[in-house]
Design a protein around this motif. Structure first.
Motif, mmCIF file in Angstrom:
data_model
loop_
_atom_site.group_PDB
_atom_site.id
_atom_site.type_symbol
_atom_site.label_atom_id
_atom_site.label_comp_id
_atom_site.label_asym_id
_atom_site.label_seq_id
_atom_site.Cartn_x
_atom_site.Cartn_y
_atom_site.Cartn_z
ATOM 1 N N UNK A 24 0.909 -1.265 -0.073
ATOM 2 C CA UNK A 24 0.191 -0.116 0.156
ATOM 3 C C UNK A 24 0.853 1.449 -0.218
ATOM 4 N N UNK A 25 1.618 1.116 0.675
ATOM 5 C CA UNK A 25 2.720 2.673 1.201
ATOM 6 C C UNK A 25 3.841 2.502 -0.814
ATOM 7 N N UNK A 26 3.982 1.235 -0.858
ATOM 8 C CA UNK A 26 4.603 1.387 -2.175
ATOM 9 C C UNK A 26 3.553 2.162 -3.546
ATOM 10 N N UNK A 27 2.072 1.839 -3.504
ATOM 11 C CA UNK A 27 1.589 2.408 -4.178
ATOM 12 C C UNK A 27 1.489 3.845 -4.044
ATOM 13 N N UNK A 28 0.828 4.095 -2.644
ATOM 14 C CA UNK A 28 1.051 5.446 -2.717
ATOM 15 C C UNK A 28 2.265 6.699 -2.828
ATOM 16 N N UNK A 29 3.519 6.056 -2.384
ATOM 17 C CA UNK A 29 4.120 7.053 -1.986
ATOM 18 C C UNK A 29 4.576 6.554 -4.293
ATOM 19 N N UNK A 30 4.155 5.942 -4.867
ATOM 20 C CA UNK A 30 4.596 6.091 -6.546
ATOM 21 C C UNK A 30 3.693 6.985 -7.231
ATOM 22 N N UNK A 31 2.403 6.482 -6.231
ATOM 23 C CA UNK A 31 1.172 7.563 -7.162
ATOM 24 C C UNK A 31 1.660 8.956 -6.916
ATOM 25 N N UNK A 32 1.817 9.482 -5.743
ATOM 26 C CA UNK A 32 2.528 10.665 -5.506
ATOM 27 C C UNK A 32 3.293 11.054 -6.468
ATOM 28 N N UNK A 33 4.360 10.334 -6.421
ATOM 29 C CA UNK A 33 5.048 10.133 -7.235
ATOM 30 C C UNK A 33 4.845 10.902 -8.443
#
Lengths: 241, 153
Positions: free
Chosen positions: B105-114
């Motif tokens: 989830x964190x990875x996906x969030x950070x990716x989405x943010x990026x």
């Protein structure tokens, strides 16, 4: 007292008449031996049939024999005690079985149907000779039991717990066989006489309850004789401390 | 004459003692020995054998029962241990999957943010360049207008 004999149309009552067998100088009561042989034969037949094929799961007559054995063992064990009862169990058991079968044979078998030249057949235990013989055997066996187990220490019993008891204990040695023999003789003879008298007074129905009472008395007398014999032997082998 | 003279009996009578007495005693003693051999000994042997058999069987059964109880206890213990182990495994697995989920989830969030950030930056830069272009165009146009107006005079 001599011989008594009443003759009535329905029944005949004879007391103190015997069928004599003579061997040289000796005289025997033939009717006593005849019935005693029948009693002994019945006992031996029962025992032989019952022990012919014994199994761990008892069947048929073996059950009855085991019941009798157990009954006699309990009787001997409670009166004589754990240590010595095994030696005396056959004697006590033989007394019980012989007296019991004699008494019941005398009460149940219609001996009157067999006519003897003199006297009449009946329970062997209704003859004083038989009961005195049994009682003297008991006396001999308790002396033997005491002497063989304790040696001369057996006579400590006469002064136990105090020497004052000595004359009483000596008298007891005479009263024991006397009471044993007369109790059995009197009960069985009286039973036969009561039944016989009632039968010739009222030949129907009335004697039947008395006959049942006689069966009861007969069984009780056999038990009393065997129990007392065992008790006397137990008293003789008991250790005093 | 062997009969005892009791109660005045001369011949016969109730108390007529004679050789019947000793002979009957001998008979009873013989009967005792015969019954001992034919009845008391064999029946006693059978009864005592059975008593022994019952006793040993009972002792054996008791021993077996104790064994069974011990085994049952062991098995119960094992079962409890197994249950605890499996519970622990389940807990671990749950924790693992939870962790993995969170990480993903964190990875996906950070990716989405990026990617959002990048998109915004790109939009910003394009907007800026477009604005600059526009400004430049506007200045050029202004200059042109001014030139033309001046030229028309």
């Amino acid at each position: 007292m001599g011989s008594l004999s009443f003759a009535f149309p329905f029944a005949e009552l004879e007391v103190g008449q015997h069928l004599y067998w003579e061997f040289g100088n000796f005289r025997l009561h033939g009717q006593v031996f005849m019935t005693s042989w029948i009693v002994i034969g019945a006992l031996l037949a029962l025992v032989v049939v019952g022990t012919r094929k014994m199994e761990r799961d008892p069947r048929g007559v073996q059950n009855l024999l085991e019941f009798l054995w157990d009954y006699i063992r309990d009787l001997a064990r409670t009166q004589i005690g754990e240590k010595a009862y095994r030696d005396w169990m056959p004697f006590i058991g033989t007394l019980f079985l012989f007296i019991f079968v004699s008494n019941w044979g005398g009460a149940l078998v219609p001996w009157k149907l067999i006519h003897l030249p003199s006297g009449e057949l009946g329970a062997p235990t209704a003859d004083i000779n038989t009961t005195v013989a049994l009682a003297l055997l008991v006396s001999l066996s308790y002396f033997y039991a005491g002497l063989s187990r304790k040696g001369l220490r057996y006579f400590e019993y006469y002064v136990h717990p105090t020497p004052i008891m000595l004359p009483f204990k000596i008298v007891e040695d005479f009263t024991k066989p006397l009471s044993l023999s007369f109790r059995l003789f009197g009960n069985i003879l009286a039973d036969e006489l009561v039944v016989a008298v009632l039968v010739f007074l009222v030949p129907l129905v009335l004697p039947i309850p008395v006959m049942f009472l006689g069966l009861f008395t007969s069984a009780i007398q056999a038990l009393i004789f065997a129990t007392l014999a065992a008790y006397y032997i137990g008293e003789a082998v008991e250790e005093h401390h | 004459m062997t009969s005892l003279l009791l109660f005045g009996a001369t011949e016969g009578g109730l108390f007529d003692f004679d050789a019947t007495l000793p002979l009957m005693a001998v008979q009873v003693v013989l009967l005792t020995f015969i019954l001992n051999a034919l009845f008391f000994k064999p029946v006693g042997r059978v009864v005592e054998e059975r008593e022994g058999y019952v006793l040993t069987s009972r002792a054996e059964a008791k021993k077996k029962l104790a064994e069974v109880e011990k085994l049952e206890e062991d098995l119960r213990e094992q079962l409890k241990e197994a249950r605890q182990a499996s519970q622990k495994l389940i807990n671990d697995a749950e924790q693992d999957s939870d962790k993995l989920y969170r990480e993903a989830l964190a990875l996906a969030n950070s990716e989405a943010n990026a990617s959002r950030e990048e998109a915004r930056r790109e939009i910003d830069s394009q907007k800026e360049s477009a604005l600059n272009q526009l400004k430049a165009d506007a200045e050029k146009l202004g200059d042109l207008i001014v030139e033309r107006l001046l030229a028309a005079q």
